[in-house]
Design an enzyme around this catalytic site. Sequence first.
Site, PDB file in Angstrom:
ATOM      1  N   HIS A 122     -26.599  10.246  10.588  1.00  0.00           N
ATOM      2  CA  HIS A 122     -27.596   9.416   9.915  1.00  0.00           C
ATOM      3  C   HIS A 122     -26.889   8.412   9.007  1.00  0.00           C
ATOM      4  CE1 HIS A 122     -31.182  11.685  11.098  1.00  0.00           C
ATOM      5  NE2 HIS A 122     -30.424  12.765  10.988  1.00  0.00           N
ATOM      6  N   THR A 174     -13.081  17.348  12.999  1.00  0.00           N
ATOM      7  CA  THR A 174     -13.468  15.989  12.616  1.00  0.00           C
ATOM      8  C   THR A 174     -12.623  14.921  13.309  1.00  0.00           C
ATOM      9  OG1 THR A 174     -11.977  16.040  10.713  1.00  0.00           O
ATOM     10  CG2 THR A 174     -14.254  16.758  10.341  1.00  0.00           C
ATOM     11  N   LYS A 175     -11.524  15.353  13.949  1.00  0.00           N
ATOM     12  CA  LYS A 175     -10.654  14.429  14.688  1.00  0.00           C
ATOM     13  C   LYS A 175     -10.340  15.031  16.048  1.00  0.00           C
ATOM     14  CE  LYS A 175      -8.500  12.360  10.622  1.00  0.00           C
ATOM     15  NZ  LYS A 175      -7.251  12.136   9.868  1.00  0.00           N
TER      16      LYS A 175
END
Length: 204
Positions: A122, A174-175
Amino acid sequence: MSLKEKIKSDPSLKKLVHWMLIPTGEAAPRLWVKWFVNPMVHKRGKGAKVRWRTRMDVLPFNRFELGAKSTIEDFCTVNNGVGDVLIGSNSLVGMSNVIIGPVTIGNNVIMAQNIVASGLNHEYRDVTMPIHEQKIITAPIVIEDDCWIAANSVITAGVTIGKHSVVAGGAVVTKSIPPYSVAAGNPAKVIKRYDFDLKDWVKA
């Protein structure tokens, strides 16, 4: 101009069609969509199973595919509202997983329990508007063939997990993770790699 393009280009028509498919403010499609439209639009391979206590928030305007002999276990939520969800053959989506497209899962993938893989984010940066009124941002998640994603992991938008890799329990990815790697931690880091010369897993 195709029917799909015509609907997308006309805001009033798009809003009407969206309302016909999904009740206002909800994510689950209407029953007539589940019963009569989705079975004709979405592909399931031979022997593919979706357990009956799974919440399938899948709609006809994006793709959902489940390959041969793959299973989605009970208490999962699968949502293709903002992006395709494509699952290969001989893969297992374990109990209580949440998969929000765009997500592509390869062949022979094991996903344990309570995993979240969401290609959706979002927007939040405009402080004059509530976050839920700001736009949705998507970035595809790709889990390549032969991976094992352990319980309670989180895979964030835009991440690719390379072939035959392992994501340890509770990791927050996250990577992107290279092929033939083991990743653990929050945020997840590669802790082992397979060395094809040594024919063994070595510390990174």
